[in-house]
Motif scaffolding. Structure first.
Motif, short mmCIF file in Angstrom:
data_model
loop_
_atom_site.label_atom_id
_atom_site.label_comp_id
_atom_site.label_asym_id
_atom_site.label_seq_id
_atom_site.Cartn_x
_atom_site.Cartn_y
_atom_site.Cartn_z
N ALA A 87 2.20 68.77 31.92
CA ALA A 87 2.67 69.77 30.96
C ALA A 87 2.65 69.21 29.54
N ALA A 88 3.07 67.95 29.40
CA ALA A 88 3.06 67.31 28.07
C ALA A 88 1.63 67.16 27.56
N LEU A 89 0.71 66.82 28.45
CA LEU A 89 -0.69 66.70 28.05
C LEU A 89 -1.27 68.06 27.65
N ALA A 90 -0.86 69.11 28.34
CA ALA A 90 -1.35 70.46 28.01
C ALA A 90 -0.87 70.87 26.61
N VAL A 91 0.39 70.55 26.30
CA VAL A 91 0.91 70.86 24.97
C VAL A 91 0.15 70.08 23.90
N GLU A 92 -0.09 68.80 24.17
CA GLU A 92 -0.82 67.97 23.22
C GLU A 92 -2.24 68.47 23.03
N GLU A 95 -2.08 71.51 20.76
CA GLU A 95 -1.80 71.14 19.37
C GLU A 95 -3.01 70.52 18.70
N LEU A 96 -3.76 69.71 19.44
CA LEU A 96 -4.96 69.10 18.87
C LEU A 96 -6.01 70.16 18.54
N ARG A 97 -6.04 71.20 19.35
CA ARG A 97 -7.01 72.28 19.12
C ARG A 97 -6.60 73.17 17.95
N GLU A 98 -5.29 73.43 17.82
CA GLU A 98 -4.82 74.38 16.82
C GLU A 98 -4.50 73.75 15.48
N GLN A 99 -4.08 72.50 15.46
CA GLN A 99 -3.71 71.86 14.19
C GLN A 99 -4.16 70.39 14.18
N PRO A 100 -5.45 70.16 14.17
CA PRO A 100 -5.97 68.78 14.26
C PRO A 100 -5.54 67.88 13.11
N GLN A 101 -5.44 68.43 11.88
CA GLN A 101 -5.08 67.59 10.75
C GLN A 101 -3.62 67.13 10.84
N ALA A 102 -2.75 68.03 11.28
CA ALA A 102 -1.35 67.65 11.44
C ALA A 102 -1.21 66.59 12.53
N GLU A 103 -1.99 66.71 13.58
CA GLU A 103 -1.94 65.73 14.66
C GLU A 103 -2.49 64.38 14.20
N LEU A 104 -3.52 64.42 13.35
CA LEU A 104 -4.06 63.18 12.80
C LEU A 104 -3.02 62.48 11.94
N ALA A 105 -2.30 63.25 11.13
CA ALA A 105 -1.25 62.68 10.29
C ALA A 105 -0.13 62.11 11.16
N GLU A 106 0.18 62.82 12.23
CA GLU A 106 1.23 62.34 13.13
C GLU A 106 0.84 61.02 13.79
N LEU A 107 -0.41 60.92 14.23
CA LEU A 107 -0.89 59.69 14.85
C LEU A 107 -0.87 58.54 13.85
N THR A 108 -1.24 58.84 12.61
CA THR A 108 -1.21 57.81 11.56
C THR A 108 0.21 57.28 11.38
N LEU A 134 -7.21 63.20 22.63
CA LEU A 134 -6.15 63.44 23.60
C LEU A 134 -5.63 62.13 24.18
N ARG A 135 -6.54 61.25 24.56
CA ARG A 135 -6.12 59.97 25.15
C ARG A 135 -5.31 59.14 24.14
N ALA A 136 -5.75 59.16 22.88
CA ALA A 136 -5.04 58.39 21.86
C ALA A 136 -3.61 58.91 21.69
N HIS A 137 -3.45 60.23 21.57
CA HIS A 137 -2.12 60.80 21.39
C HIS A 137 -1.27 60.62 22.65
N LEU A 142 3.02 59.87 23.63
CA LEU A 142 3.73 60.25 24.85
C LEU A 142 3.98 59.08 25.79
N GLY A 143 3.27 57.97 25.60
CA GLY A 143 3.40 56.85 26.53
C GLY A 143 2.79 57.14 27.89
N ILE A 144 1.77 58.00 27.91
CA ILE A 144 1.12 58.40 29.16
C ILE A 144 -0.33 57.95 29.12
N ASP A 145 -0.80 57.39 30.22
CA ASP A 145 -2.22 57.08 30.37
C ASP A 145 -2.83 58.19 31.22
N PRO A 146 -3.64 59.08 30.65
CA PRO A 146 -4.21 60.19 31.41
C PRO A 146 -5.05 59.74 32.60
#
Length: 239
Positions: A87-92, A95-108, A134-137, A142-146
């Protein structure tokens, strides 16, 4: 987050050795449960009767009930964990699909939290996102290895097997020898096995060995004393 991220590369994630150690630790603990619970059962019954058939029936019933309970509990637990991770991976993923720039900033920002400078963190985030966002986030955020989600059937099977192997020791020690040797052989073999599992769990968990062994042996010995006393009282009462 507790995982450390290498400055130039993908975030650190559990290696094959780490996964194997976790499985081995679970197997040792499952075997320990099988030893203690079955020993308590057969020793308790031995306090009430010396009939081999009764001891065998009680021991087998305890072995099957315990191993099935362990397997079912592990299956439910791991299934729930896996469902939450998916479920957490589905949300991520959304989010990567809908707001990639915000996710990039979050990862930074997350990488900066691991001690990287803003410039290095931004470049690392871009490289990781380009390779597999997805794997990076999943690993950093999340601390998850897909690629290493636990299979609930494997976990259930391992728990069933570990408990069964542990339970066989006190069961065989109680039903195979002559009547006069059953109790001392069972107690001796169980305590020796608990020394081994206590040592193994301590080593695998990088904990002090002596306290772990003493707790393990003490708990097992107490269980056998209590159940034997209860069995003896019930046997004397004719229950």
């Amino acid at each position: 987050m507790t995982e450390q991220t290498p400055p130039h590369g993908e975030p650190h994630h559990p290696t094959g050795m780490g996964v194997r150690l976790n499985w081995l630790r679970a197997a040792v603990l499952g075997a320990n449960d099988g030893i203690v619970s079955t020993a308590g059962l057969v020793v308790g019954v031995a306090g009430a009767t010396s009939e081999r058939s009764t001891l065998l029936t009680a021991g087998l019933a305890g072995l099957l009930a315990g191993s099935m309970s362990m397997a079912a509990g592990e299956y439910v637990s791991v299934s729930s964990q896996r469902a939450s991770e998916n479920a957490a991976l589905a949300v991520e993923r959304r989010e990567l699909r809908e707001q990639p720039q915000a996710e990039l900033a979050e990862l930074t920002g997350l990488l900066q939290g691991h001690g990287l400078s803003e410039e290095v963190a931004r470049e690392a985030a871009r490289q990781l996102t380009k390779k597999d966002a997805l794997r990076a986030h999943a690993r950093v955020e999340l601390g998850i290895d897909p690629d290493a989600l636990t299979n609930p059937w494997h976990a259930a099977g391992a728990s069933f097997l570990a408990f069964t192997v542990g339970a066989l020791l006190p069961l065989l020690a109680m039903v195979l020898p002559a009547a006069g040797l059953r109790l001392p052989l069972t107690v001796a073999s169980v305590l020796a096995a608990l020394v081994f599992t206590g040592w193994g769990s301590a080593r695998l968990g990088a904990a002090p060995v002596r306290p772990s062994v003493l707790r393990n042996v003490g708990g097992g010995a107490l269980a056998m004393v209590v159940t034997y006393a209860a069995g003896s009282l019930l046997g004397a009462a004719g229950v």
